[in-house]
Design a protein around this motif. Structure first.
Motif, PDB file in Angstrom:
ATOM      1  N   GLY A 153      -2.632  -8.826   6.962  1.00 17.56           N
ATOM      2  CA  GLY A 153      -3.540  -9.742   6.035  1.00 17.56           C
ATOM      3  C   GLY A 153      -4.999  -9.151   5.631  1.00 17.56           C
ATOM      4  N   SER A 154      -5.531  -9.953   4.846  1.00 22.77           N
ATOM      5  CA  SER A 154      -6.848  -9.503   4.510  1.00 22.77           C
ATOM      6  C   SER A 154      -8.178 -10.632   4.754  1.00 22.77           C
ATOM      7  CB  SER A 154      -6.779  -9.004   2.970  1.00 22.77           C
ATOM      8  OG  SER A 154      -5.880  -8.100   2.836  1.00 22.77           O
ATOM      9  N   LEU A 155      -9.175 -10.259   4.802  1.00 25.34           N
ATOM     10  CA  LEU A 155     -10.240 -11.116   4.892  1.00 25.34           C
ATOM     11  C   LEU A 155     -11.481 -10.573   4.052  1.00 25.34           C
ATOM     12  CD1 LEU A 155     -10.461 -12.850   8.361  1.00 25.34           C
ATOM     13  CD2 LEU A 155     -10.052 -13.953   5.982  1.00 25.34           C
ATOM     14  N   ARG A 156     -12.268 -11.142   3.643  1.00 23.71           N
ATOM     15  CA  ARG A 156     -13.675 -10.530   3.068  1.00 23.71           C
ATOM     16  C   ARG A 156     -14.727 -11.064   3.712  1.00 23.71           C
ATOM     17  NH1 ARG A 156     -16.559 -10.016  -2.886  1.00 23.71           N
ATOM     18  NH2 ARG A 156     -16.678 -12.252  -2.382  1.00 23.71           N
ATOM     19  N   ASN A 163      -8.629  -5.112   4.831  1.00 22.51           N
ATOM     20  CA  ASN A 163      -7.346  -5.039   4.705  1.00 22.51           C
ATOM     21  C   ASN A 163      -6.510  -4.565   5.872  1.00 22.51           C
ATOM     22  OD1 ASN A 163      -8.266  -5.919   2.079  1.00 22.51           O
ATOM     23  ND2 ASN A 163      -8.339  -3.849   1.225  1.00 22.51           N
ATOM     24  N   SER A 164      -5.335  -4.873   5.671  1.00 25.98           N
ATOM     25  CA  SER A 164      -4.252  -4.361   6.881  1.00 25.98           C
ATOM     26  C   SER A 164      -4.717  -4.670   7.973  1.00 25.98           C
ATOM     27  CB  SER A 164      -4.024  -2.958   6.386  1.00 25.98           C
ATOM     28  OG  SER A 164      -3.627  -2.563   5.153  1.00 25.98           O
ATOM     29  N   LEU A 165      -5.054  -5.706   8.444  1.00 22.97           N
ATOM     30  CA  LEU A 165      -5.560  -6.317   9.589  1.00 22.97           C
ATOM     31  C   LEU A 165      -4.565  -6.123  10.753  1.00 22.97           C
ATOM     32  CD1 LEU A 165      -7.773  -9.082   8.458  1.00 22.97           C
ATOM     33  CD2 LEU A 165      -8.643  -7.164   9.605  1.00 22.97           C
ATOM     34  N   LYS A 166      -5.239  -5.815  11.896  1.00 24.88           N
ATOM     35  CA  LYS A 166      -4.403  -5.259  13.040  1.00 24.88           C
ATOM     36  C   LYS A 166      -4.972  -6.308  14.307  1.00 24.88           C
ATOM     37  CE  LYS A 166      -4.080  -0.698  12.171  1.00 24.88           C
ATOM     38  NZ  LYS A 166      -4.468   0.958  12.559  1.00 24.88           N
ATOM     39  N   PRO A 167      -4.377  -6.820  15.281  1.00 29.22           N
ATOM     40  CA  PRO A 167      -4.762  -7.558  16.127  1.00 29.22           C
ATOM     41  C   PRO A 167      -5.935  -6.902  17.090  1.00 29.22           C
ATOM     42  CG  PRO A 167      -2.384  -7.425  16.412  1.00 29.22           C
ATOM     43  CD  PRO A 167      -2.876  -6.714  15.209  1.00 29.22           C
TER      44      PRO A 167
END
Length: 125
Positions: free
Chosen positions: A15-18, A83-87
Motif C-alpha cells: 500500500g501507500s501513504l503520504r 509506495n510499495s510499503l513493506k513490513p
C-alpha cells in the motif's frame, strides 16, 4: 522552527501513504528538510532529504524507487510519498529541518537541527 508531522497510519503490504510535515516560521525556503524513521528497538535512520530549493534529493538505499520526498515552500510543508510499503518500513517517522540554503540535499544531521514529533507508520503483512 517547529515541525508537525502527520499522515501516519496502518496500511497493508504494497500500500501507500503520504506523510506531511508542516513547519512554522517565515524562512522555510532556507531550510533543507529530511525524513527519518525509528523502528522499535532500533536506532533512528535516515530516509530522505530535500534541498532548500527543492531541486536536489537524497534517499536511503532501502527506500529508493519506492519513496519520494517533495516540498511546497508556499505552504511551508514537506511531504514523503511512500509506495510499495513493506513490513520493514514500520516505524515512527520524524521530519527534521536544517538551515542550509541552496541546493545541498546530502548532509549530516544531528541534535542541533530541528526535529518534529513522530508519526507512526505500521505496515501489516
Amino acid at each position: 522552527v517547529q515541525l508537525q508531522a502527520s499522515g501516519g497510519g496502518l496500511v497493508q503490504t504494497g500500500g501507500s501513504l503520504r506523510l506531511s510535515c508542516a513547519a512554522s516560521g517565515r524562512t522555510f525556503s532556507s531550510y533543507a528538510m529530511g525524513w527519518f524513521r525509528q523502528a522499535q528497538g532500533k536506532e533512528r535512520e535516515f530516509v530522505a532529504s530535500i534541498s532548500a530549493t527543492g531541486i536536489n534529493t537524497d534517499y536511503a538505499d532501502s527506500v529508493k524507487g519506492r519513496f519520494a520526498i517533495s516540498r511546497d515552500n508556499a505552504k511551508n510543508t514537506v511531504y514523503l510519498q511512500m509506495n510499495s510499503l513493506k513490513p520493514e518500513d514500520t516505524a515512527v517517522y520524524y521530519c527534521a529541518s536544517k538551515l542550509v540554503p541552496g541546493r545541498a540535499a546530502t548532509m549530516n544531521w544531528g541534535p542541533d537541527d530541528y526535529w518534529g514529533q513522530g508519526t507512526l507508520v505500521t505496515v501489516s503483512s
